[in-house]
Design an enzyme around this catalytic site. Structure first.
Site: not given
Length: 442
Positions: A319-321, A323, A409
């Site tokens: 998730e985010c970081g 990714l 993502s």
């Protein structure tokens, strides 16, 4: 379950008024007085709850009528009321900002709104701001306000005299360095980065006590039914979760759900550890990998371990970081490039401004996973998205990539909103679009 407890939603006319530190200082003030304080945060914020947990000494959960659901909001507050001496909810943005707003949550729960108003540069206009907040929505009366950052006792007297009938000044907080906590592009710095946070909070609590804020708000009756237990879909599964200064954006409710579904959780540090725990699935949550690019890139043992996990087709949620760490290259704010996991082609690069913000959801056949996006980096990859989130508000929808067990993502999911979907992600089961059409694969 049903109980009455003193409660208030700490809010403000807008961001930057000081409500986060006032909430934390109130929690510490009453904790130091021997009371049990439960604090909640409206909205998807990760950083304020870290500080609020240190301030109160209790776990902090998110409340948001859309993301967490109205029933969960009622249940968490009613559960807290069973043993709390005080319940505080920190609002987000301004009182009426967003949909659902902090005002919507206060009305839903029957909790009074207590605005913190930055009084710098204001005299009689303070009364006008308070009146506007009190009269904007007749369904949410505002009976008391807090003045923040006043210049003198005389200034406080002027503010008190400016208030219209029916609105009282609960307290006037002077400008004081104890009421400040450093911030960063995502908000407050992480609580773990402040070695003197306890001392800061104790000092802030003293400032509030001297400002007349040691009293309790009026009791509120909170009532709800406990939710049904989730299915034991992860029974016997071992899930290893990255948790350190680079990866820390984790909702407590997400961990609770994984455990309730039967998963055995372990934690590891991609910064400090050189091997993974024995595990069936990995979760790389959001955080600040861009601040630790060199350390992450230099930990060859950990990079090799995560690459081997992925090469074996085992599930990995990024998730985010997370990714960003899965890309071949991460470019930090200084323009320095760091070679990271390389599980997906391309690079993540820090931008000079916010790239995405807002509430979003991912709808699959297994359920609608609700959550949000907030990031200052941009992604350059030739992978084709498996799916895209749907935006409720804010910027464009986020792509979701799936490849060989990896689900990646910028989207942050609130797991209790879609337990079956979350279970399938961690079990490596195929997640299916709602329309049952074959999606594009990377």
């Amino acid at each position: 379950m049903k109980a009455a407890v003193p409660a208030a939603l700490i809010t403000a006319p807008g961001s930057g008024q000081g409500k986060s530190m006032v909430t934390a200082a109130l929690a510490r003030l009453h904790r130091n007085a021997g009371r049990k304080v439960h604090v909640f945060k409206h909205g998807p914020d990760y950083l304020d709850p870290m500080v609020l947990e240190v301030a109160s000494g209790q776990p902090v959960y998110q409340l948001h009528p859309w993301m967490t659901g109205e029933a969960e909001c009622r249940w968490r507050l009613a559960e807290a009321a069973q043993d709390a001496d005080l319940v505080l909810v920190e609002g987000s943005m301004g009182l009426f900002d967003g949909d659902p707003s902090s005002a919507d949550l206060a009305k839903l729960m029957g909790i009074p709104a207590l605005p913190v108003i930055d009084a710098r540069g204001m005299a009689q206009t303070f009364g006008a701001v308070a009146l506007g907040l009190a009269s904007f929505d007749p369904g949410l009366p505002v009976r008391q306000v807090i003045a923040n950052r006043i210049g003198s006792s005389r200034h406080g007297d002027m503010l008190r005299q400016s208030l219209p009938q029916g609105i009282d000044l609960l307290g006037a907080i002077p400008r004081n360095e104890a009421m400040n906590i450093p911030d960063r592009h995502l908000g407050l710095v992480q609580a773990g980065e402040l070695g003197d946070l306890d001392q800061r909070l104790d000092a802030a609590a003293e400032v509030l006590a001297e400002a007349g804020l040691a009293g309790l708000p009026l009791p509120v009756t909170l009532e709800a039914e406990a939710p049904e237990a989730p299915p034991r879909s992860l029974q016997g599964m071992r899930i290893a979760i990255a948790r350190d200064a680079a990866f820390s954006f984790i909702y407590r409710a997400n961990l609770d759900l994984l455990r309730a579904m039967g998963a055995e959780l372990s934690f590891f540090s991609p910064l400090a550890d050189n091997a993974l725990p024995d595990t069936d699935a990995l979760w790389l949550p959001g955080g600040y990998p861009e601040l630790h690019g060199a350390a992450l890139a230099g930990n060859s043992g950990m990079l090799a371990a995560i690459r081997a996990h992925h090469a074996g087709g085992k599930p990995l949620l990024a998730e985010c970081g997370g990714l960003m760490a899965c890309c071949e290259t991460l470019v930090d704010k200084s323009g320095d490039s760091h070679r990271l996991l390389g599980l997906m082609p391309g690079r993540a690069e820090m931008a000079g401004k916010l790239q995405a913000l807002g509430l979003q959801s991912l709808s699959m056949a297994q359920g609608e996973l609700r959550g949000h996006t907030y990031h200052h980096s941009r992604l350059d990859t030739d992978w084709v998205p498996f799916a895209r989130t749907r935006k409720l508000a804010g910027t464009e929808a986020e792509p979701v990539f799936c490849h060989n067990g990896l689900v990646a993502s910028y989207f942050h999911g609130y797991f209790p909103s879609a337990p079956e979907l979350v279970a399938d992600i961690f079990r490596g089961q195929a997640i299916r679009p709602l329309n049952d059409q074959e999606p594009d694969h990377a």
